[in-house]
Design a protein around this motif. Structure first.
Motif, mmCIF file in Angstrom:
data_model
loop_
_atom_site.group_PDB
_atom_site.id
_atom_site.type_symbol
_atom_site.label_atom_id
_atom_site.label_comp_id
_atom_site.label_asym_id
_atom_site.label_seq_id
_atom_site.Cartn_x
_atom_site.Cartn_y
_atom_site.Cartn_z
ATOM 1 N N LEU A 147 -26.890 29.786 67.467
ATOM 2 C CA LEU A 147 -26.411 29.885 66.023
ATOM 3 C C LEU A 147 -25.185 30.760 65.803
ATOM 4 O O LEU A 147 -24.921 30.712 64.654
ATOM 5 N N ILE A 148 -25.059 31.474 66.634
ATOM 6 C CA ILE A 148 -23.640 32.561 66.449
ATOM 7 C C ILE A 148 -22.531 31.674 65.992
ATOM 8 O O ILE A 148 -21.849 32.146 65.109
ATOM 9 N N PRO A 149 -21.811 30.521 66.827
ATOM 10 C CA PRO A 149 -20.770 30.111 66.250
ATOM 11 C C PRO A 149 -20.831 29.771 64.842
ATOM 12 O O PRO A 149 -19.685 29.989 64.133
ATOM 13 N N VAL A 150 -21.760 28.728 64.495
ATOM 14 C CA VAL A 150 -21.784 28.378 63.181
ATOM 15 C C VAL A 150 -22.126 29.420 62.057
ATOM 16 O O VAL A 150 -21.341 29.595 61.067
ATOM 17 N N LEU A 151 -22.820 30.483 62.380
ATOM 18 C CA LEU A 151 -23.012 31.665 61.505
ATOM 19 C C LEU A 151 -21.495 32.520 61.246
ATOM 20 O O LEU A 151 -21.295 32.786 60.268
ATOM 21 N N ASP A 152 -20.957 32.664 62.849
ATOM 22 C CA ASP A 152 -19.647 33.284 62.019
ATOM 23 C C ASP A 152 -18.457 32.562 61.845
ATOM 24 O O ASP A 152 -18.045 33.110 60.671
ATOM 25 N N GLN A 153 -18.548 31.290 62.048
ATOM 26 C CA GLN A 153 -17.556 30.473 61.073
ATOM 27 C C GLN A 153 -18.070 30.231 59.631
ATOM 28 O O GLN A 153 -16.979 30.467 58.967
ATOM 29 N N THR A 154 -19.375 30.378 59.371
ATOM 30 C CA THR A 154 -19.646 30.184 57.927
ATOM 31 C C THR A 154 -19.087 31.914 57.163
ATOM 32 O O THR A 154 -18.790 31.783 56.234
ATOM 33 N N ARG A 155 -19.557 32.861 57.957
ATOM 34 C CA ARG A 155 -19.070 34.155 57.329
ATOM 35 C C ARG A 155 -17.774 34.428 57.113
ATOM 36 O O ARG A 155 -17.338 35.188 56.494
ATOM 37 N N THR A 156 -16.913 34.020 57.954
ATOM 38 C CA THR A 156 -15.313 34.315 58.005
ATOM 39 C C THR A 156 -14.588 33.114 57.325
ATOM 40 O O THR A 156 -13.176 33.205 57.383
#
Length: 259
Positions: free
Chosen positions: A180-189
């Motif tokens: 889930l790191i890619p979608v979490l990072d994309q959403t956060r940034t």
């Protein structure tokens, strides 16, 4: 009005140059096969050319739209299955993708949040299916790698009285969650580091920045929900020895081999 992307010989030359750079860097750095970069680029060009020619006909019919979405889903399931454990488990790889995408897409359509017009449905469904596919592949690969690397801990958990599924979950759940790191990072940034595809697409299509921002927010939150479900179900299937190269008791056999 100038076109957002200039199509012509210069574009072709730029694409070829970028592909060559990627392939050479991968080959020189020994981080993979340079040929895979070239193959991926060529496949993308061919597939997008075919889709561009096909999409005009698809958009005229609700039935063709449904079949096109089903084709995307089928290809996604096969892709994840090949990445995790081979085509024999394609129908099992389809479960996390379907269970992640179907309820999210149904909610968006039933509430009228997303229009049912083919020109809207196809890209939204494609984004959700693609995200769930990536999450399923990453979660499955990470979970299986972790079980192989930590077979001794798996065996120790069994010795302490854990059931096989619970023991496997203790080992692989954390690492698989990293999918889930890619979608979490994309959403956060979003908006700070990147302007993702939906935002740019609305702008290029003539929409205003507010509409583009709303569209991108909807896509990102929908992706978070779909991918979260996909990752959870993938981990459960791996722990139950129902998906991946560790089918039919291989987890237990690897654990016993580590004695």
């Amino acid at each position: 009005m100038d076109e957002p992307i200039s199509v012509g010989p210069v574009l072709v030359a730029v694409l070829v140059l970028l592909t060559a750079v990627g392939a050479v860097v991968v080959w020189v750095g020994r981080v993979g096969a340079g040929r895979s970069v070239v193959v991926a680029a060529v496949r993308a060009a061919v597939q997008l050319a075919a889709v561009s020619l096909l999409i005009a006909a698809v958009l005229r019919s609700a039935w063709w739209t449904g079949l096109f979405v089903l084709m995307m889903f089928t290809v996604a399931a096969i892709t994840s299955a090949r990445r995790i454990g081979g085509l024999r488990s394609a129908w099992r790889a389809a479960a996390p993708i379907g269970c992640g995408v179907a309820p999210v897409l149904a909610l968006l359509l039933s509430t009228g949040t997303v229009a049912t017009r083919p020109v809207v449905l196809i890209p939204v469904a494609g984004i959700l299916i693609g995200g769930a596919m990536t999450a399923t592949s990453l979660a499955g690969v990470r979970a299986l790698d972790e079980l192989r690397a930590r077979h001794g801990e798996y065996e120790a958990a069994l010795a302490l009285g854990f059931m096989p599924r619970a023991a496997a979950l203790e080992i692989c759940r954390g690492s698989a969650g990293q999918a889930l790191i890619p979608v979490l990072d994309q959403t956060r940034t979003v908006g700070l580091v990147t302007l993702p595809g939906a935002f740019v697409g609305v702008l290029l299509g003539g929409g205003d920045p507010i509409q583009a921002g709303i569209t991108q927010l909807l896509v990102l939150i929908a992706l978070l929900a779909a991918e979260a479900v996909a990752v959870l179900l993938t981990v459960e299937l791996v722990a139950a020895e129902m998906i991946g190269r560790m089918d039919r008791g291989e987890v237990g056999r690897i654990a016993r081999a580590g004695r």
